[in-house]
Design a protein around this motif. Structure first.
Motif: not given
Length: 717
Positions: A257-278
């Motif tokens: 979403p474009e808005e939110g109370e929190v957000g995550i900034i991540l290195q591109g190489g960690l995208y798959n791992g972060v998505m798996r965690a979510l």
């Protein structure tokens, strides 16, 4: 040559516009280089990008058709210096090596390259490697990007993103006259997928044109006063040009979403791992739709201040996910936000580990901790993810850990380096312990059981240099060990040349296993195979004699433990001054098996008589002393219980993984301990004579067994 062949996969590099390219990340990088009109490629192998060098070597014919020059560099410094072709000329070049281990070696050339800047696109493909599986120190390439102002690309781990990063990376380099680094982890290198290919592109400006039309621009040479101007140019022109290009091409990506109370900034190489965690937390689906706003840094340096500020404003907190220590990006985020008086909290290493690999379980725990602190409502009423700690504290698990011994990494079955260190242990049993300076390579496993040899390691080919401080009068000599890969990489001049020049009195042992074995079996200058594209069979002995070494011994079969022991003893006790150099040569068993197994199988299939040697232990003779295991450590050696009531200890045994190197028996003979080993020849496609001999032997053995059994019965009565 023993490196893995990619001959079949290389055919896919010829795919053209609109074709679907399928394969792994390493192949996608190679295809992207060819689609980008690269003029030259070089590098030095090392995990996790070793296969990139193997692919490039196999693809040489494809590259030559396009006018692309490829060569295997002698070191990472040689590869980095190769990029100087892009300083004066509009030619695109790429080199590759392993993480900070390689960047450390290449840093001098990189500093000069980034100072003067480049005209053509210059790309360094870095294989980053973290965690317990890493073979090097846990450092970050990010530090070099900041130190020398090299733009650092960290694309998402999927083939379209990786290809896009390569192609746009060259453009970014040319727009900003700055070299770029493409950082890929082990998952990016070996991720499988597909992308829509484009036609391969011949270089717009060739190396031949550059040679025939030389250019000289003093302003790009790193000498005063130009070197002072370079720093001003970096900050005032190159950096803004890079930022503008990154923003214009929208290289960094937004998800969720474009808005939110929190957000995550991540290195591109960690995208798959972060998505798996979510996904495991119920905050993303398998299609990549996230309930949490994500800002993905496909370029981790430089950061785009405006984009970061816009993403963070209005949010209570953001989580910075960056792998490795220290937290460079997290610190920069705080600086960017505080300068703009944006009070969004920045979380990162407070909920995630300071170092190590960010696997999915690690990220689940970190993201969950962040959300519990700043927006618990997102987690809903889901049951908590089980904490593995109580399981690990279970008394039964602890008891199992006490019974099952740890399994440290070690030499492969039949490794020709194992008898070298067995001989060294035998010599130290006679002469006492010595300081042993180690190097980078397979021989470093000697620091672990059963050998427990080695005190330090300072870098590839640097073991004799690391021992140079011990060139003092003493009753003992320092021993330095290096491999043939390290010898040709950095050892000849920096270590052995230094030892000869300074008349060092130590012992230098060069382990020559015919390959750069630890990185996948690539050929080196002293490889014994005939390589049609490179000059091999260059003698290490001739090389060291050529720079002035006089006490030099060659051992052509390291499995001869007695000879190894005697030569080491001579080196440690001789009155002759100067470095004592032993070149211990035997082919790497892993690469040898990779080479001969297909040939052996084909010969058997064709009906040829073939003999395979195997070794065994006569359990009636074995006393259970286990000296063979303590002095060998071969994985094919184990123990088994015997029914003999007179033997309390289990006897030695050899399993079916044995490759018939004979080291176990050699070790025992050298130690004057054990006659229980025997050799058995397994004959495929036996001749009539073989069958006749087997029949005679079977009858004789059967008669002896029956006679022994009868004597046992009489004795029992």
């Amino acid at each position: 040559m023993a490196e893995r062949s990619f001959a079949r996969e290389v055919e896919d590099l010829k795919l053209g516009e609109g074709d679907i390219f399928r394969g792994e990340g390493i192949l996608a990088i190679t295809k992207a280089l060819l689609q980008s009109g690269v003029s030259y490629v070089g590098g030095y192998q090392g995990s996790p990008i070793s296969h990139l060098m193997d692919v490039l070597a196999d693809a040489k014919d494809v590259m030559e058709e396009l006018g692309v020059h490829f060569e295997t560099s002698a070191s990472e410094a040689a590869a980095a210096a190769m990029l100087s072709a892009s300083v004066m000329y509009p030619v695109r070049g790429a080199v590759t090596w392993k993480s900070t281990a390689g960047t450390n070696v290449a840093s001098d050339a990189l500093s000069n390259l980034s100072s003067g800047g480049v005209t053509g696109g210059a790309m360094i493909i870095i294989g980053e490697d973290y965690g317990e599986g890493s073979s090097i120190m846990q450092e970050r390439s990010h530090a070099f990007a900041m130190k020398s102002q090299l733009w650092l690309l960290t694309p998402r781990p999927n083939l379209p993103s990786i290809v896009k990063a390569v192609e746009e990376g060259f453009e970014l380099s040319e727009v900003s006259n700055t070299p770029v680094m493409l950082q890929v982890g082990i998952r990016s290198c070996h991720v499988h997928g597909q992308f829509v290919a484009r036609d391969n592109k011949r270089p717009d400006f060739t190396l031949r044109q550059a040679l025939e039309n030389p250019v000289r621009d003093v302003s790009r040479i790193v000498l005063p006063p130009a070197s002072f101007v370079h720093e001003k140019e970096k900050l005032e022109r190159r950096w803004p040009a890079a930022v503008e290009f990154i923003k214009e091409r929208k290289i960094n990506e937004y998800f969720g979403p474009e808005e939110g109370e929190v957000g995550i900034i991540l290195q591109g190489g960690l995208y798959n791992g972060v998505m798996r965690a979510l996904q495991q937390l119920g905050l993303a689906d398998v299609y990549g739709n996230s309930s949490v706003p994500l800002y993905v840094l496909n370029i981790s340096y430089p950061l785009i201040d405006d984009q970061i500020a816009d993403f963070c404003v209005g949010k209570q907190a953001v989580l910075m996910v960056e792998e490795g220590a220290p937290e460079y990006i997290e610190q920069m985020l705080n600086t960017i936000l505080r300068r703009r008086d944006i009070q969004t909290r920045v979380s990162g290493k407070d909920v995630l580990p300071m170092g190590g690999e960010y696997t999915a379980p690690v990220l689940v725990k970190g993201v969950q901790s962040f959300l519990e602190k700043y927006q618990r409502v997102l987690l809903g009423n889901q049951p908590p993810i089980p904490d593995p700690t109580p399981i690990l504290q279970d008394p039964k698990i602890k008891a199992l850990a006490e019974v099952v011994p740890p399994r440290p990494p070690g030499f492969c079955i039949g490794c020709p380096e194992r008898p070298i260190f067995a001989a060294m242990k035998l010599v130290q049993g006679e002469l006492g312990d010595h300081h042993v300076s180690g190097d980078i390579g397979c021989h470093l496993f000697s620091i672990l059981p059963p050998f427990n040899i080695g005190s330090t390691t300072m870098g590839y080919g640097l073991s004799p240099a690391a021992a140079s401080a011990f060139n003092v009068a003493s009753d003992k000599r320092v021993i330095s060990v290096m491999g043939d890969g390290g010898f040709w990489h950095n050892g000849l001049a920096t270590s052995i040349g230094n030892a000869v020049f300074n008349k060092q009195d130590g012992v230098i042992l060069v382990v020559d296993n015919f390959y750069s074995a630890a990185t996948g079996g690539q050929d080196v200058m002293s490889s014994r195979a005939i390589n049609p594209r490179r000059k091999t069979n260059n003698s290490i002995v001739n090389a060291v004699k050529g720079i002035g070494a006089t006490w030099v011994r060659q051992i052509d079969r390291t499995y001869d433990v007695t000879k190894m022991r005697d030569t080491l003893r001579e080196a440690l006790t001789t009155k002759e001054e100067g470095p004592k150099i032993i070149v211990a040569s035997s082919e790497c068993m892993l690469n040898k098996q990779r080479r001969i197994k297909p040939l052996f199988a084909k010969a058997v299939k064709d009906g040829k008589r073939m003999v395979k040697e195997r070794f065994g232990v006569d359990e009636d003779v074995c006393t259970g002393d286990h000296a063979c295991i303590r002095l060998s450590g071969c994985p094919s050696l184990s123990v088994k219980h015997t029914d003999d009531p007179l033997k309390d200890d289990p006897v030695a045994a050899i399993d079916n993984n044995c490759v018939g190197c004979g080291n176990c028996g050699e070790v025992s003979e050298a130690a004057v301990l054990c006659p229980s080993f025997y050799r058995a020849d397994i004959i495929h496609n036996p001749t009539g004579w073989d069958r006749f001999l087997a029949k005679i032997r079977g009858k004789v053995i059967g008669w002896l067994q029956a006679r022994r059994q009868a004597s046992r019965i009489v004795f029992a009565d």
